[in-house]
Design an enzyme around this catalytic site. Sequence first.
Site, short mmCIF file in Angstrom:
data_model
loop_
_atom_site.label_atom_id
_atom_site.label_comp_id
_atom_site.label_asym_id
_atom_site.label_seq_id
_atom_site.Cartn_x
_atom_site.Cartn_y
_atom_site.Cartn_z
N LYS A 52 0.84 -1.21 0.00
CA LYS A 52 0.00 0.00 0.00
C LYS A 52 0.87 1.25 0.00
CE LYS A 52 -3.73 -2.49 2.30
NZ LYS A 52 -4.40 -2.84 3.56
N GLN A 96 -4.02 -1.54 9.87
CA GLN A 96 -4.01 -2.87 9.25
C GLN A 96 -4.57 -3.92 10.22
OE1 GLN A 96 -3.04 -3.51 5.97
NE2 GLN A 96 -3.72 -5.60 6.31
N ASP A 119 -10.44 3.17 4.64
CA ASP A 119 -10.79 1.76 4.52
C ASP A 119 -12.31 1.59 4.45
OD1 ASP A 119 -8.80 -0.13 4.24
OD2 ASP A 119 -8.27 -0.16 6.37
#
Length: 289
Positions: A52, A96, A119
């Site tokens: 990412k 994460q 997200d």
Amino acid sequence: MQLLDGKKTSQDIQLELADLVKAKVAKGGKSPHLAAVLVGEDGASLTYVNAKVKACERVGFKSSLIKLSQSISEEELLEEIEALNNNSDIDGFIVQLPLPKHIDETKITLAVDPTKDVDGFHPQNVGRMALGLPTFLPATPNGVIELLKRYKIQTEGKNCVVVGRSNIVGSPMSILMSRKGNPGNATVTLVHSRTKNMSEITKEADILIVALGIPEFINADMVKEGAVVIDVGIHRVEDATAKRGFRLKGDVKFEEVSSKCSFITPVPGGVGPMTIASLLMNTYQSVND
Ligand code: NAP
């Protein structure tokens, strides 16, 4: 059978975003800044986060990787999140998952400022998605939607079966496929571990989206001839003959299913890269200027 090439599609999106950022910065605008929080040393999580961060660099975004110890307390992690919420240079950030067992993931998700939640996991953003309002769409399901869109796969009126009902993949996937829009307007069935006669249902799918987390679970007998198959699963399966000691496998038995369907995503190179592209699209959107 045609491959739905997520790697190539993700690269195309990244080139488009790089052009947009260049043009924006040339006009005096801000380049988007994504922060990624990684707790602990899990190998797979580190690989995903690094991918990412690297993707951000490729498209001209700023990125910050915040690595925290496995033993960080929930309270300390909440403080880190509060600092990111209040840092005006950070446009969006991700934490994460999975987190260590002593940390409540729901508490962490709720602590993220919804306007920085690239997200798309915060309940406020999930609610907006469910109502069809503008929001950050969750990266993996939206990556699938973007792939279907770019390959001009017809979804309207089709039978779509989603396997798995997690908050981050299956459940939002079913909402996005059934909402009014293109892609969308599909007739969606969501199946899970309590579903009876699952293969009878999957065999009716014109579009089969699989996110159940068991390597190579879906075989050719469970798939209709000519179906579009999207494999979200990703697993490191030990293999002594492989260079790294493992191979990446999906939730679908690719060899036997691919000969039966019209379109299929490979693993790797399918949904994974689209998740990254989708996160970048959300991060681009997160800049307030
Ligand atoms: P998850 O939270 O473990 O959810 C799995 C879902 O599958 C659950 O709803 C579960 O049902 C259902 N399920 C489990 N066993 C089943 C069975 N035998 N029959 C029918 N349904 C069954 O997993 P997830 O986070 O959604 O992830 C799914 C897969 O996608 C994993 O392999 C993960 O690594 C991968 N993934 C990939 C990406 C990417 O970018 N490519 C992103 C996220 C996840 P219950 O609800 O009844 O337990």
